[in-house]
Design a protein around this motif. Sequence first.
Motif, PDB file in Angstrom:
ATOM      1  N   LEU B  98       0.847  -1.194   0.000  1.00 21.84           N
ATOM      2  CA  LEU B  98       0.000   0.000   0.000  1.00 21.84           C
ATOM      3  C   LEU B  98       0.880   1.240   0.000  1.00 21.84           C
ATOM      4  O   LEU B  98       1.916   1.281   0.659  1.00 21.84           O
ATOM      5  CB  LEU B  98      -0.902   0.007   1.242  1.00 21.84           C
ATOM      6  N   GLU B  99       0.457   2.249  -0.737  1.00 22.49           N
ATOM      7  CA  GLU B  99       1.225   3.484  -0.803  1.00 22.49           C
ATOM      8  C   GLU B  99       0.278   4.667  -0.862  1.00 22.49           C
ATOM      9  O   GLU B  99      -0.937   4.495  -1.034  1.00 22.49           O
ATOM     10  CB  GLU B  99       2.141   3.469  -2.032  1.00 22.49           C
ATOM     11  N   LYS B 100       0.850   5.865  -0.718  1.00 22.63           N
ATOM     12  CA  LYS B 100       0.034   7.086  -0.788  1.00 22.63           C
ATOM     13  C   LYS B 100      -0.610   7.207  -2.159  1.00 22.63           C
ATOM     14  O   LYS B 100      -0.081   6.734  -3.152  1.00 22.63           O
ATOM     15  CB  LYS B 100       0.923   8.309  -0.552  1.00 22.63           C
ATOM     16  N   SER B 151       2.400   3.648   6.742  1.00 23.60           N
ATOM     17  CA  SER B 151       3.689   3.128   7.208  1.00 23.60           C
ATOM     18  C   SER B 151       3.413   1.780   7.855  1.00 23.60           C
ATOM     19  O   SER B 151       2.284   1.286   7.803  1.00 23.60           O
ATOM     20  CB  SER B 151       4.306   4.098   8.221  1.00 23.60           C
ATOM     21  N   THR B 152       4.426   1.211   8.471  1.00 20.57           N
ATOM     22  CA  THR B 152       4.187  -0.074   9.138  1.00 20.57           C
ATOM     23  C   THR B 152       3.375   0.106  10.421  1.00 20.57           C
ATOM     24  O   THR B 152       2.860  -0.861  10.973  1.00 20.57           O
ATOM     25  CB  THR B 152       5.526  -0.750   9.496  1.00 20.57           C
ATOM     26  N   SER B 153       3.260   1.365  10.879  1.00 20.10           N
ATOM     27  CA  SER B 153       2.573   1.570  12.156  1.00 20.10           C
ATOM     28  C   SER B 153       1.270   2.365  12.054  1.00 20.10           C
ATOM     29  O   SER B 153       0.510   2.441  13.021  1.00 20.10           O
ATOM     30  CB  SER B 153       3.506   2.280  13.140  1.00 20.10           C
ATOM     31  N   LEU B 154       0.998   2.979  10.900  1.00 22.18           N
ATOM     32  CA  LEU B 154      -0.189   3.839  10.806  1.00 22.18           C
ATOM     33  C   LEU B 154      -0.627   3.996   9.362  1.00 22.18           C
ATOM     34  O   LEU B 154       0.199   4.073   8.452  1.00 22.18           O
ATOM     35  CB  LEU B 154       0.145   5.233  11.384  1.00 22.18           C
ATOM     36  N   PHE B 156      -3.679   6.435   7.255  1.00 21.99           N
ATOM     37  CA  PHE B 156      -4.858   7.288   7.305  1.00 21.99           C
ATOM     38  C   PHE B 156      -5.110   7.916   5.941  1.00 21.99           C
ATOM     39  O   PHE B 156      -4.224   7.993   5.087  1.00 21.99           O
ATOM     40  CB  PHE B 156      -4.777   8.354   8.409  1.00 21.99           C
ATOM     41  N   GLY B 157      -6.349   8.330   5.759  1.00 18.28           N
ATOM     42  CA  GLY B 157      -6.736   8.894   4.479  1.00 18.28           C
ATOM     43  C   GLY B 157      -8.201   9.264   4.490  1.00 18.28           C
ATOM     44  O   GLY B 157      -8.796   9.466   5.547  1.00 18.28           O
TER      45      GLY B 157
END
Lengths: 231, 183
Positions: B98-100, B151-154, B156-157
């Motif tokens: 997953l990416e921005k 990231s590996t920890s969060l 959001f969107g």
Amino acid sequence: MHKFDILQFMRVKLSIWLVVAILLAAACKKEEGGSACKEVPTSLASVLPEIEPFMIDTGRISPATWLGRPQPDGRLIQEPINLIVLDEKATSEASAEARLTAAFTKAGFAPRYGHSSGYWGKMNGDLYAQQPSVRDFAFSDYMWVFTNNHARMFGPYIHEGIYVWIGSSSRERGIAHDYVSFRISRDAMVKEMVNYGAADDAGCYFLNNKIDNANVSTGDHDGFAGVLVLK
Amino acid sequence: MKKWIVSLAALVAVFSYKFFVNAEHTTAQSSSPQIGLNILMSGFLNGSFVREDVAWSRIENPLLAADATIGFFTDPPSKGALFDIAMVLGNIVPGAVLEKGAYGVIPVVNDVPALIPGTKGGFMTIVPTGQPVPREEFFTRSGTFVVDSVSTSLIFGSMDLVLANADSSKTITVTGTFYQPLN
């Protein structure tokens, strides 16, 4: 304290203890009997074949173990047969399949995509294929992205005009398909099949298929199958 | 007898209060980042809702990287809430994670998402609670998901979507945000 008040006080105290005792007894019975349901009548039990008490993974000709995924405690989970459906009104294998699907659908467990398939059940030594028979389908109450109750049924074994299905019903966590419970799913299916008028609850049948050892468990399964008679 | 009635009334009051608190919990709005889904709905369902009760998970598929997907979902039937909801995002590029960026809507037909290899996409499903069977379900028909950070920890969107029932006679417009620690 007046003598009359003392007597009244004792009566109230006794009543409270009686209520507590009744509740405790009910709780114990539930734990011991699994689902606190009545045993299936002998007349119905006598038509049941010898049931292999676990769903069979034909890839390995052995009990299915939730795709071989170890649980968080490191043990494999073995998938028990926990549902039996009897149909006295079917007139052929095809009609038995159609009536089974219609009953599950009526109760909110239509065949849905998103579940591994191709398993087998064994009765009187013979293997029976899965219903629903479509690849990657099971009877389920919600889409696979949600936590859901689903079942795979096997049969029909036919004895004196009675069509017998056995199945494994389980609750899984959405998306990742992690095991949640066997008992919640079985009880939900029995309840909804009765609520929606698809079947009568005939009681419980002891299959003695609860496992809890160092390597394998059957989760929260209690060793009983719920028995339904289609309407 | 009176004691029993008083006790019963007290129990009812406690449970009613808990139910009220839970119901409010699912509908309250907040200005700070809320864990879970924070959405505004109009159409067949209306209102603003914070669903902190969503769980998250990944699709396990040997053809996809472990972090190529994420899904949020409730545990139906959700008590004290108007609906159950699930949302899935995926980067269906072999080896990708997953990416921005923007994620288009993936059509879902008979519970099967039409994943197109080489694309990023997602879908949302809403099932109003308290329905008799067969339950009406709503699936995304148009719109966009946007991953602002992952990231590996969060992760959001946001999302801006239109969902519809099977015959498209009812629609739900959903706008809002998602914010989920991944630890």
